[in-house]
Enzyme design. Structure first.
Site, short mmCIF file in Angstrom:
data_model
loop_
_atom_site.label_atom_id
_atom_site.label_comp_id
_atom_site.label_asym_id
_atom_site.label_seq_id
_atom_site.Cartn_x
_atom_site.Cartn_y
_atom_site.Cartn_z
N ARG A 97 -4.09 12.37 -0.69
CA ARG A 97 -5.33 12.99 -0.20
C ARG A 97 -5.59 14.37 -0.82
NH1 ARG A 97 -2.89 10.09 3.79
NH2 ARG A 97 -4.24 8.63 4.92
N HIS A 122 -6.62 8.55 -2.79
CA HIS A 122 -6.21 7.64 -3.86
C HIS A 122 -7.27 7.47 -4.95
CE1 HIS A 122 -2.60 6.91 -1.77
NE2 HIS A 122 -3.00 5.95 -0.96
N HIS A 196 1.70 1.90 -5.27
CA HIS A 196 1.57 1.84 -3.81
C HIS A 196 2.14 0.53 -3.26
CE1 HIS A 196 -0.24 2.15 0.20
NE2 HIS A 196 -0.59 3.41 -0.09
N ASP A 270 3.72 8.74 7.91
CA ASP A 270 2.74 8.77 6.81
C ASP A 270 2.79 10.18 6.25
OD1 ASP A 270 0.80 8.20 4.98
OD2 ASP A 270 -0.80 7.82 6.44
N GLU A 336 6.20 6.17 -2.11
CA GLU A 336 5.33 6.53 -3.23
C GLU A 336 5.77 7.86 -3.85
OE1 GLU A 336 1.15 6.27 -1.75
OE2 GLU A 336 2.19 5.60 0.07
#
Length: 375
Positions: A97, A122, A196, A270, A336
């Site tokens: 982001r 992304h 991803h 996350d 990631e």
């Protein structure tokens, strides 16, 4: 699209890795997509599709020899296009982001698409994951490989500079899948590329999901986030929190612990972890994921300073994946490697700036093997 490469196959030498290309079908606009399968002698294989430069499958043997596909995704390229969920795709120009979809470079402000709670995620509405990449080469040998390229025009999704990008997937005889990202620009810009893939080492669609996996991350700190999942700028120590994976533990032990506000904000994990190794010249360990039942183990190595851990929190049962499997929260884990989220707006973070004459390069490795049995 690629003349003379469709259905190409190169006969491998003994104990070498094989690469085979074939058509993956047509996209909505009639353009043909291609698939390349890389196969090692030890039973590990990877299938890459040109749409999104996507890792569609990664086959790995377990302790008993059973081979399973360990990445979530779809059976056909048309569903990747129709129902995008970032499964195994190449994300860019900027993975993760950027706050408000806005950043400043050399005194000029650039506005990107705001496709995620007012932020850019992304690469925007039509990032690298939604482009049909050109297949440049396919090779068999001691290392089997496929090279894909995409030229991102100046201004694409709001980013400055024409960016010539290349992704190389390479599988060696031991089953190490290396992914190398290279990019060159004609004017200053920001770049942050990664894969991803969402992993379930028990096999995608396994009914118990992936939250019983053991996760190890060599990171003493992570980047806490605001309610819109933008880093606050703090590097918060993991010691004494549910974010401490330094010695390895089950993902489920902390996944639903809403007493930690960060877990409540993320609906689970996350978050970006600040790897102790920092930026490195060669790939070093970023994360290790083990399934105790099958024995399958994944090690993710990278040259980048961070790794985003995402526990599939937005998979809500409405997504039908491979073989008609219903994907839900906790059915897989994304690991990631990357620059830190919102790096263009956070001067204390490692810079994501790329200039003409100074190419971008990120090398990561997915290493699959059998974990030692724990007593």
């Amino acid at each position: 699209m690629v003349v003379g490469l469709a259905l190409a196959s190169v006969t491998p030498a003994a104990h070498a890795a094989e690469a085979r290309q074939e058509s993956a079908g047509r996209l909505a606009d009639g353009t043909e997509a291609f698939a390349v399968t890389l196969k090692a002698a030890n039973g590990v294989s990877a299938r890459i599709i040109s749409y999104g430069a996507t890792l569609q499958s990664l086959m790995a043997p377990g302790r008993d020899g059973t081979v399973a596909d360990v990445v979530l995704g779809y059976d056909d390229v048309q569903t990747y296009e129709a129902r995008p969920n970032y499964f195994g795709v190449t994300v860019g120009r900027f993975a993760n982001r950027i706050a408000g979809g806005r950043f400043m470079l050399d005194g000029k402000t650039y506005q990107l698409a705001q496709n995620n709670n007012g932020n850019s995620l992304h690469g925007g509405v039509k990032g690298f994951d939604k482009r049909n990449w050109k297949i440049v080469s396919v090779k068999s040998g001691p290392v089997a490989s496929v090279v894909l390229s995409w030229t991102s025009a100046d201004g694409e999704e709001g980013y400055p500079g024409k960016l010539d990008t290349k992704v190389t997937y390479s599988l060696d005889e031991r089953g190490n899948l290396t992914i190398a990202y290279d990019a060159m620009t004609d004017k200053p810009t920001v770049v942050n590329m990664t894969n991803h893939a969402i992993f379930n080492m028990a096999g995608e669609g396994s009914p118990m999901g992936a939250m019983g996996h053991r996760l190890t991350i060599p990171a003493s700190a992570y980047t806490p986030v605001t309610p819109t999942l933008i880093p606050t700028g703090e590097l918060r120590p993991v010691a004494g929190t549910v974010f401490d994976f330094r010695t390895g533990r089950r993902v489920a032990n902390g996944l639903r612990d809403g007493r930690d506000q960060q877990i409540a904000i993320g609906r689970g994990y996350d978050h970006n972890f600040a790897l102790d190794k920092g930026v490195t010249a060669t790939p070093q360990l970023a994360a290790r994921l083990e399934d105790p039942a099958s024995g399958r183990m994944l090690e993710v190595l990278s040259t980048e300073p961070g790794v985003q851990v995402y526990t599939g929190n937005f998979l809500d049962g409405t997504v039908l994946g491979k073989q008609g499997h219903v994907y839900r929260m906790g059915d897989g884990i994304a690991l990631e490697p990357q620059k830190f989220p919102d790096a263009p707006n956070q001067p204390a973070f490692v810079s994501a700036r790329v200039d003409p004459g100074r190419p971008y390069r990120h090398v990561m490795i997915y290493r699959v093997s059998i974990a030692p049995e724990r007593r």
